[in-house]
Design a protein around this motif. Sequence first.
Motif, PDB file in Angstrom:
ATOM      1  N   GLY A 100       0.793  -1.225   0.000  1.00 47.22           N
ATOM      2  CA  GLY A 100       0.000   0.000   0.000  1.00 47.22           C
ATOM      3  C   GLY A 100       0.823   1.271   0.000  1.00 47.22           C
ATOM      4  O   GLY A 100       2.045   1.258   0.159  1.00 47.22           O
ATOM      5  N   ARG A 101       0.127   2.379  -0.176  1.00 48.92           N
ATOM      6  CA  ARG A 101       0.777   3.679  -0.286  1.00 48.92           C
ATOM      7  C   ARG A 101       1.440   4.082   1.032  1.00 48.92           C
ATOM      8  O   ARG A 101       0.981   3.741   2.120  1.00 48.92           O
ATOM      9  CB  ARG A 101      -0.248   4.752  -0.683  1.00 48.92           C
ATOM     10  CG  ARG A 101      -0.686   4.674  -2.134  1.00 48.92           C
ATOM     11  CD  ARG A 101      -1.676   5.806  -2.455  1.00 48.92           C
ATOM     12  NE  ARG A 101      -1.091   7.105  -2.191  1.00 48.92           N
ATOM     13  CZ  ARG A 101      -0.308   7.776  -3.038  1.00 48.92           C
ATOM     14  NH1 ARG A 101       0.001   7.248  -4.206  1.00 48.92           N
ATOM     15  NH2 ARG A 101       0.162   8.961  -2.729  1.00 48.92           N
ATOM     16  N   THR A 102       2.535   4.819   0.868  1.00 47.70           N
ATOM     17  CA  THR A 102       3.248   5.396   2.005  1.00 47.70           C
ATOM     18  C   THR A 102       3.522   6.858   1.676  1.00 47.70           C
ATOM     19  O   THR A 102       3.268   7.309   0.544  1.00 47.70           O
ATOM     20  CB  THR A 102       4.589   4.671   2.250  1.00 47.70           C
ATOM     21  OG1 THR A 102       5.556   5.138   1.285  1.00 47.70           O
ATOM     22  CG2 THR A 102       4.454   3.162   2.155  1.00 47.70           C
ATOM     23  N   PRO A 103       4.056   7.633   2.606  1.00 43.10           N
ATOM     24  CA  PRO A 103       4.403   9.023   2.279  1.00 43.10           C
ATOM     25  C   PRO A 103       5.463   9.156   1.188  1.00 43.10           C
ATOM     26  O   PRO A 103       5.703  10.253   0.700  1.00 43.10           O
ATOM     27  CB  PRO A 103       4.929   9.566   3.613  1.00 43.10           C
ATOM     28  CG  PRO A 103       4.295   8.716   4.658  1.00 43.10           C
ATOM     29  CD  PRO A 103       4.218   7.354   4.047  1.00 43.10           C
ATOM     30  N   TYR A 104       6.088   8.035   0.813  1.00 43.24           N
ATOM     31  CA  TYR A 104       7.165   8.071  -0.182  1.00 43.24           C
ATOM     32  C   TYR A 104       6.738   7.454  -1.514  1.00 43.24           C
ATOM     33  O   TYR A 104       7.576   7.162  -2.363  1.00 43.24           O
ATOM     34  CB  TYR A 104       8.385   7.324   0.377  1.00 43.24           C
ATOM     35  CG  TYR A 104       8.674   7.690   1.811  1.00 43.24           C
ATOM     36  CD1 TYR A 104       9.010   9.001   2.158  1.00 43.24           C
ATOM     37  CD2 TYR A 104       8.559   6.757   2.830  1.00 43.24           C
ATOM     38  CE1 TYR A 104       9.240   9.349   3.481  1.00 43.24           C
ATOM     39  CE2 TYR A 104       8.794   7.097   4.156  1.00 43.24           C
ATOM     40  CZ  TYR A 104       9.124   8.398   4.472  1.00 43.24           C
ATOM     41  OH  TYR A 104       9.342   8.755   5.785  1.00 43.24           O
TER      42      TYR A 104
END
Length: 496
Positions: free
Chosen positions: A123-127
């Motif tokens: 899943g998505r992360t801040p990066y």
Amino acid sequence: MDQVVDTPPRLELGLAWPNSFAGLGPAFYTELAPTPLPSPYLVGLNQRLAAELGLAASLVAGPEGVEAFTGNATLSGARPLASVYSGHQFGVWAGQLGDGRAILLGEAQTAAGAQEFQLKGSGRTPYSRMGDGRAVLRSSIREFLGSEAMFGLGIPTTRALMVTGSDAPVRREEIETAAVVTRVAPSFIRFGHFEHFSAREQYDELRKLADYVIDKFYPECRSTQAFAGNTYAAFLEQVSERTAAMVAQWQGVGFCHGVMNTDNMSILGLTIDYGPFQFLDAFDPGHICNHSDEQGRYAYNKQPNVAYWNLFCLGQALLPLIGDQELALAALESYKTVFPSELEAAMRAKLGLLDNQPGDRELIEGVLKLLAKDRVDYTIFWRRLSRHVAGEPAETVRDLFLQREAFDAWLLQYSERLDKAEVEESASLMLRTNPKYVLRNHLGELAIRQAKLKDYSEVEALLALVQAPYEEHPAHDQKAGFPPDWATHIEISCSS
């Protein structure tokens, strides 16, 4: 009435989780949980690795394990986070990157020592930048099999415990389905972690990171007498030498990484990030396995120089700690001696040469030129040559060449070089150096096609072969044969 809040179930693996990387502090990562996927299912389990880690395969592959290693449940003791790093991509500074689709569950004390567990595709992360944070079934199976293939060949690598899938759609060139691969390694720290803090002039964090890695993985650098006792220069030298040895092994077995960006280089000298990788079929020194690499930066024969270029970038990142440019350059110098020495040793082993004699380099270069001229299948040639030294007729090797007179001349020279009194020892060395099986692109593609139909038997079969690539496995001889014509049209890229 109090509202009842559902909490995700927790899986207890019976491991202690020291989570030492998390102890570095929030400048190095963002804590966050994986993003769940609907109705996950098991695609493949590496039972051998599970046993080495001291994990019960029935628990890991059971419903609770599948949920936990997809990111839908919590592992007791884990501390999920995504780390930040930067890097050079295709030779260009890309700035801040980071774990855009990977979540580090944490570090656990296992039967194999301290190991980090990471979910790729969780899943998505801040990066994540513009990415969706997901991985697809295709690429996850390739990494699962590819990392174990390298381990089976004896090449330093991260490993993969399992792959889970979900029917959740993921858009790439076409709509595919999601998957998560559980990766395991002592550390996932990359050259790019050091580049990140150096580029931002965050020198306190840079030193903290370097000290952490040195104390945990390179403690001998603390007591070095080299480089006037400069610990950080000694560290750079050690990383250079590990990287040199690893790349020499790549070249010896015909492995193309495909995307040797600095953020894809392990600080421990491990093969990491199995994207557009490939084992050579026909021997072509300039082979480009990555369809996205339009300039051929990461061609097979350029990998050694790219590795040094990446180490130079690491040296620049460490320069604020080393404090002396000449010392940093001197620390990199060992790459230029270790790589050719390790590669020559690897090639001598492939030829069954039990010692080092004048003329060996010319013998090695001579056969590589013949292989390239006739585009001979790299793996099949070395295995057939091994069988010939073990007593089989030379015709099976000669039949691979168009330029038979040239090959005959080389074979005569080679036969004269072998020690007749030790030919059995030479044959034994060759048969445990030159694999019968490698993870060819078309084999992986066939397994992926079946997996898309929810048939994972070929994934399981290939895993067994690549875990023991030097054994004969006569029931699977066809998998050691020449690739079909359609294999040359398989395109692998950075898309996954």
